[in-house]
Design a protein around this motif. Structure first.
Motif, PDB file in Angstrom:
ATOM      1  N   PRO A 143     -26.624  -1.058   4.629  1.00 29.80           N
ATOM      2  CA  PRO A 143     -27.108  -2.266   3.958  1.00 29.80           C
ATOM      3  C   PRO A 143     -27.776  -3.198   4.970  1.00 29.80           C
ATOM      4  CG  PRO A 143     -24.779  -1.871   3.452  1.00 29.80           C
ATOM      5  CD  PRO A 143     -25.155  -0.936   4.545  1.00 29.80           C
ATOM      6  N   THR A 144     -28.712  -4.047   4.481  1.00 29.79           N
ATOM      7  CA  THR A 144     -29.407  -4.935   5.404  1.00 29.79           C
ATOM      8  C   THR A 144     -28.622  -6.209   5.646  1.00 29.79           C
ATOM      9  OG1 THR A 144     -30.643  -6.026   3.638  1.00 29.79           O
ATOM     10  CG2 THR A 144     -31.689  -4.125   4.707  1.00 29.79           C
ATOM     11  N   ASN A 145     -28.985  -6.814   6.744  1.00 34.06           N
ATOM     12  CA  ASN A 145     -28.385  -8.033   7.242  1.00 34.06           C
ATOM     13  C   ASN A 145     -29.398  -9.158   7.024  1.00 34.06           C
ATOM     14  OD1 ASN A 145     -27.273 -10.014   8.857  1.00 34.06           O
ATOM     15  ND2 ASN A 145     -27.351  -8.830  10.752  1.00 34.06           N
ATOM     16  N   PRO A 146     -29.140 -10.144   6.197  1.00 33.19           N
ATOM     17  CA  PRO A 146     -27.888 -10.466   5.514  1.00 33.19           C
ATOM     18  C   PRO A 146     -27.923 -10.249   3.999  1.00 33.19           C
ATOM     19  CG  PRO A 146     -29.228 -12.439   5.691  1.00 33.19           C
ATOM     20  CD  PRO A 146     -30.084 -11.283   6.147  1.00 33.19           C
ATOM     21  N   LEU A 147     -29.018  -9.665   3.475  1.00 31.72           N
ATOM     22  CA  LEU A 147     -29.165  -9.660   2.004  1.00 31.72           C
ATOM     23  C   LEU A 147     -28.530  -8.457   1.317  1.00 31.72           C
ATOM     24  CD1 LEU A 147     -32.747 -11.186   1.776  1.00 31.72           C
ATOM     25  CD2 LEU A 147     -30.617 -12.240   1.006  1.00 31.72           C
ATOM     26  N   MET A 148     -27.950  -7.563   2.110  1.00 29.38           N
ATOM     27  CA  MET A 148     -27.211  -6.427   1.561  1.00 29.38           C
ATOM     28  C   MET A 148     -28.094  -5.543   0.666  1.00 29.38           C
ATOM     29  SD  MET A 148     -24.455  -7.183   3.113  1.00 29.38           S
ATOM     30  CE  MET A 148     -23.495  -5.789   2.559  1.00 29.38           C
ATOM     31  N   ILE A 153     -31.280   6.657   1.977  1.00 27.16           N
ATOM     32  CA  ILE A 153     -31.565   7.344   3.245  1.00 27.16           C
ATOM     33  C   ILE A 153     -32.092   8.758   2.997  1.00 27.16           C
ATOM     34  CG2 ILE A 153     -30.566   8.195   5.417  1.00 27.16           C
ATOM     35  CD1 ILE A 153     -28.491   5.905   5.192  1.00 27.16           C
ATOM     36  N   ALA A 154     -31.449   9.486   2.074  1.00 34.62           N
ATOM     37  CA  ALA A 154     -31.863  10.881   1.811  1.00 34.62           C
ATOM     38  C   ALA A 154     -33.294  10.932   1.283  1.00 34.62           C
ATOM     39  CB  ALA A 154     -30.894  11.543   0.828  1.00 34.62           C
ATOM     40  N   ALA A 155     -33.674   9.973   0.422  1.00 34.45           N
ATOM     41  CA  ALA A 155     -35.030   9.964  -0.145  1.00 34.45           C
ATOM     42  C   ALA A 155     -36.062   9.691   0.945  1.00 34.45           C
ATOM     43  CB  ALA A 155     -35.131   8.913  -1.253  1.00 34.45           C
ATOM     44  N   VAL A 156     -35.752   8.769   1.869  1.00 36.11           N
ATOM     45  CA  VAL A 156     -36.692   8.484   2.957  1.00 36.11           C
ATOM     46  C   VAL A 156     -36.728   9.662   3.943  1.00 36.11           C
ATOM     47  CG1 VAL A 156     -37.241   6.920   4.878  1.00 36.11           C
ATOM     48  CG2 VAL A 156     -36.459   5.977   2.694  1.00 36.11           C
ATOM     49  N   ALA A 157     -35.593  10.343   4.120  1.00 33.71           N
ATOM     50  CA  ALA A 157     -35.550  11.498   5.034  1.00 33.71           C
ATOM     51  C   ALA A 157     -36.495  12.607   4.556  1.00 33.71           C
ATOM     52  CB  ALA A 157     -34.120  12.028   5.155  1.00 33.71           C
ATOM     53  N   VAL A 158     -36.605  12.771   3.247  1.00 26.99           N
ATOM     54  CA  VAL A 158     -37.513  13.789   2.699  1.00 26.99           C
ATOM     55  C   VAL A 158     -38.962  13.451   3.092  1.00 26.99           C
ATOM     56  CG1 VAL A 158     -38.460  14.727   0.535  1.00 26.99           C
ATOM     57  CG2 VAL A 158     -35.973  14.427   0.790  1.00 26.99           C
ATOM     58  N   ILE A 159     -39.323  12.166   2.973  1.00 25.61           N
ATOM     59  CA  ILE A 159     -40.685  11.716   3.331  1.00 25.61           C
ATOM     60  C   ILE A 159     -40.914  11.910   4.832  1.00 25.61           C
ATOM     61  CG2 ILE A 159     -42.202   9.679   3.441  1.00 25.61           C
ATOM     62  CD1 ILE A 159     -40.495   8.630   0.965  1.00 25.61           C
ATOM     63  N   ALA A 160     -39.901  11.560   5.645  1.00 25.93           N
ATOM     64  CA  ALA A 160     -40.017  11.685   7.106  1.00 25.93           C
ATOM     65  C   ALA A 160     -40.229  13.153   7.499  1.00 25.93           C
ATOM     66  CB  ALA A 160     -38.771  11.116   7.781  1.00 25.93           C
ATOM     67  N   LYS A 161     -39.400  14.049   6.928  1.00 32.73           N
ATOM     68  CA  LYS A 161     -39.493  15.484   7.267  1.00 32.73           C
ATOM     69  C   LYS A 161     -40.856  16.041   6.870  1.00 32.73           C
ATOM     70  CE  LYS A 161     -35.324  16.713   8.794  1.00 32.73           C
ATOM     71  NZ  LYS A 161     -34.661  15.431   8.613  1.00 32.73           N
ATOM     72  N   ALA A 162     -41.309  15.687   5.648  1.00 36.71           N
ATOM     73  CA  ALA A 162     -42.571  16.231   5.139  1.00 36.71           C
ATOM     74  C   ALA A 162     -43.741  15.830   6.037  1.00 36.71           C
ATOM     75  CB  ALA A 162     -42.808  15.752   3.710  1.00 36.71           C
ATOM     76  N   ALA A 177     -17.381   4.994   9.266  1.00 35.87           N
ATOM     77  CA  ALA A 177     -16.318   5.237   8.281  1.00 35.87           C
ATOM     78  C   ALA A 177     -16.864   5.209   6.847  1.00 35.87           C
ATOM     79  CB  ALA A 177     -15.209   4.192   8.437  1.00 35.87           C
ATOM     80  N   LEU A 178     -17.991   4.534   6.632  1.00 42.61           N
ATOM     81  CA  LEU A 178     -18.508   4.389   5.264  1.00 42.61           C
ATOM     82  C   LEU A 178     -19.802   5.151   5.010  1.00 42.61           C
ATOM     83  CD1 LEU A 178     -17.915   0.565   4.618  1.00 42.61           C
ATOM     84  CD2 LEU A 178     -16.312   2.463   4.415  1.00 42.61           C
ATOM     85  N   GLN A 179     -20.537   5.483   6.049  1.00 45.71           N
ATOM     86  CA  GLN A 179     -21.856   6.098   5.849  1.00 45.71           C
ATOM     87  C   GLN A 179     -22.239   6.907   7.083  1.00 45.71           C
ATOM     88  OE1 GLN A 179     -25.132   3.760   3.785  1.00 45.71           O
ATOM     89  NE2 GLN A 179     -25.811   3.510   5.888  1.00 45.71           N
ATOM     90  N   ASN A 180     -22.747   8.126   6.875  1.00 43.89           N
ATOM     91  CA  ASN A 180     -23.118   8.998   7.995  1.00 43.89           C
ATOM     92  C   ASN A 180     -24.562   9.471   7.826  1.00 43.89           C
ATOM     93  OD1 ASN A 180     -19.883   9.876   7.374  1.00 43.89           O
ATOM     94  ND2 ASN A 180     -20.407   9.162   9.410  1.00 43.89           N
ATOM     95  N   LYS A 288     -23.669   6.424  -3.991  1.00 45.75           N
ATOM     96  CA  LYS A 288     -23.977   7.809  -3.637  1.00 45.75           C
ATOM     97  C   LYS A 288     -23.829   8.036  -2.123  1.00 45.75           C
ATOM     98  CE  LYS A 288     -28.338   8.945  -3.394  1.00 45.75           C
ATOM     99  NZ  LYS A 288     -29.749   9.288  -3.583  1.00 45.75           N
ATOM    100  N   GLN A 289     -24.320   7.106  -1.307  1.00 48.68           N
ATOM    101  CA  GLN A 289     -24.375   7.388   0.139  1.00 48.68           C
ATOM    102  C   GLN A 289     -23.290   6.703   0.964  1.00 48.68           C
ATOM    103  OE1 GLN A 289     -28.422   6.335   1.124  1.00 48.68           O
ATOM    104  NE2 GLN A 289     -27.979   4.188   1.477  1.00 48.68           N
ATOM    105  N   MET A 290     -22.513   5.790   0.350  1.00 42.99           N
ATOM    106  CA  MET A 290     -21.446   5.104   1.088  1.00 42.99           C
ATOM    107  C   MET A 290     -20.084   5.447   0.479  1.00 42.99           C
ATOM    108  SD  MET A 290     -23.195   1.314   1.452  1.00 42.99           S
ATOM    109  CE  MET A 290     -22.010   0.629   2.613  1.00 42.99           C
ATOM    110  N   LYS A 291     -19.042   5.435   1.332  1.00 42.76           N
ATOM    111  CA  LYS A 291     -17.704   5.748   0.833  1.00 42.76           C
ATOM    112  C   LYS A 291     -17.051   4.527   0.195  1.00 42.76           C
ATOM    113  CE  LYS A 291     -16.928   9.594   3.942  1.00 42.76           C
ATOM    114  NZ  LYS A 291     -17.998   9.426   4.952  1.00 42.76           N
ATOM    115  N   ALA A 292     -17.457   3.335   0.626  1.00 44.08           N
ATOM    116  CA  ALA A 292     -16.979   2.069   0.053  1.00 44.08           C
ATOM    117  C   ALA A 292     -18.015   1.022   0.438  1.00 44.08           C
ATOM    118  CB  ALA A 292     -15.590   1.720   0.597  1.00 44.08           C
ATOM    119  N   PHE A 293     -17.812  -0.244  -0.004  1.00 46.71           N
ATOM    120  CA  PHE A 293     -18.900  -1.218   0.113  1.00 46.71           C
ATOM    121  C   PHE A 293     -18.776  -2.179   1.289  1.00 46.71           C
ATOM    122  CE2 PHE A 293     -18.506   0.103  -4.346  1.00 46.71           C
ATOM    123  CZ  PHE A 293     -19.700   0.789  -4.452  1.00 46.71           C
ATOM    124  N   GLY A 294     -17.736  -2.060   2.070  1.00 49.05           N
ATOM    125  CA  GLY A 294     -17.663  -2.803   3.319  1.00 49.05           C
ATOM    126  C   GLY A 294     -17.192  -4.234   3.194  1.00 49.05           C
TER     127      GLY A 294
END
Ligand SMILES: *Cc1c(COP(=O)(O)O)cnc(C)c1O
Length: 379
Positions: A143-148, A153-162, A177-180, A288-294
């Motif tokens: 999440p972004t600082n400070p607006l959350m 990430i997975a969708a942008v990773a597809v664009i990056a790889k392509a 602990a929440l996102q990898n 989908k991408q985080m285990k909890a919201f922090g």
């Protein structure tokens, strides 16, 4: 191995000379060689230090990566990533991100001819549209600082790889602990270890994690050539902090849930920025991408005069008015005049960061005491 076990044991190999269970603080600048160029793998402490090596092992393991490098601060880690680039290269980055990252990009690296293109990355389509033949790196924060704000990430990773572009993710707010992000397709994960990894507001440090060996070698070359390495005492502190990452994050998340809901129900509060709410635009992706919201959240008061926000900011007792985040103690912060003051006001407002926004780093004290403190301050 389950994360809770990993946090305790990562980087903890008994010291070969004594059997010490905890990696000693090797407070040394150099190592004695048996004969010229005959040594034990340690030549000079800017290049190698055993306490730092133990921490780098731990960093790699906790992000489920193969390699990691430790830096003297989070911005030094970011600096090393940008030094992979050449003049005329382009970087696509989030329009809403940590003020110090924005300052590094615009005030330091732009003058070396690197171009930074700011887009709203919460819509991956905007990233795709910004790609050119010169794009070499995508820099995300979620999440972004400070607006959350949340980016997929997975969708942008597809664009990056392509497009054969490196993808780096600032994972400071979520913590490993929440996102990898490496598991979601990122090439590099960056952490300000000053925050949740250290966890006790007593050290400044940064980390990079990656899976590609060649990328690791290029970043190691930058680390030792530019010299932004952390000292062994700081490495020891982060190694100690990591042991409790699992229990601390659990407590931060539990308190975060309680405080987010309490603020939302408060008649004096206009808006709470926290990805755990179903109506948050990034909720589905966060789920989908985080285990909890922090434990990070921001809010605005109904009385949106900056003076009223400043009154609240100066009235808490348990929440200390300070920059930084991710420590066991709760902090309250005014992004417009503190952490994000280096972003021009016009840019801040355009990105939705109002002068009256209040950011909380919810610590692991008892939630009832924290709520009582906020209640008295909001009045
Ligand atoms: C603090 C922070 C940084 C910078 O890290 P330092 O350790 O202060 O240099 C970068 N990104 C985010 C999201 C941060 O909160």
């Amino acid at each position: 191995m389950k994360p809770a076990t990993k946090y305790i044991h990562a980087g903890m190999n008994p010291d070969p000379s004594t059997g010490a269970i905890i990696p000693p603080i090797y407070q040394t600048s150099t190592y004695v060689q048996e004969a010229p160029a005959t040594h034990k793998g340690y030549e000079y402490a800017r290049s190698q230090n055993p306490t730092r090596s133990a921490l780098e092992d731990a960093y790699a393991q906790i992000e489920n990566g193969k390699y990691a490098l430790a830096f003297s601060s989070g911005v030094a880690a970011t600096d090393a990533v940008i030094k992979l680039l050449q003049p005329d290269d382009e970087v696509i980055c989030a329009s809403d991100m940590y003020g110090g990252t924005y300052r590094l990009f615009t005030k330091v690296f732009e003058k070396f001819g690197i171009k930074f293109v700011y887009v709203d990355t919460t819509n991956a389509g905007n990233v795709k549209n910004a790609v050119t033949a010169k794009t070499k790196l995508i820099w995300l924060e979620t999440p972004t600082n400070p607006l959350m704000n949340i980016t997929d990430i997975a969708a942008v990773a597809v664009i990056a790889k392509a497009n054969n572009i490196l993808l780096a993710v600032d994972n400071t707010f979520a913590s490993p602990a929440l996102q990898n992000p490496l598991e979601l397709g990122a090439d590099i994960v960056m952490h300000s270890a000053t925050k949740y990894l250290g966890g006790h507001s007593d050290v400044i440090q940064g980390a990079l994690m990656m899976n590609d060996k060649e990328l690791r070698e290029r970043l190691y070359f930058i680390q030792k050539s530019c010299g932004a390495v952390p000292g062994p005492m700081d490495c020891f502190l982060v190694l100690r902090g990591i042991k409790t990452l699992g229990v601390r994050m659990k407590a931060h998340c539990e308190n975060g849930i309680k405080i987010a809901h309490w603020l939302k129900a408060n008649p004096k509060v206009a808006k709470v920025y926290w990805p755990g709410f179903e109506e948050h635009p990034g909720h589905a992706v966060a789920k989908k991408q985080m285990k909890a919201f922090g434990g990070m959240l921001s809010f605005e008061l109904k009385n949106n005069h900056v003076d009223e926000a400043k009154r609240v900011l100066s009235s808490t007792h348990l929440f200390s008015l300070a920059e930084s985040l991710g420590g066991v103690e709760s902090l309250i912060n005014h992004p417009a005049s503190m952490t994000h003051a280096s972003i021009p006001r016009e840019e801040r407002i355009k990105n939705g960061l109002s002068d009256s926004l209040i950011r909380l780093s919810v610590g692991i004290e008892d939630a009832d005491d924290l709520i009582d403190d906020l209640n008295k301050a909001i009045g």
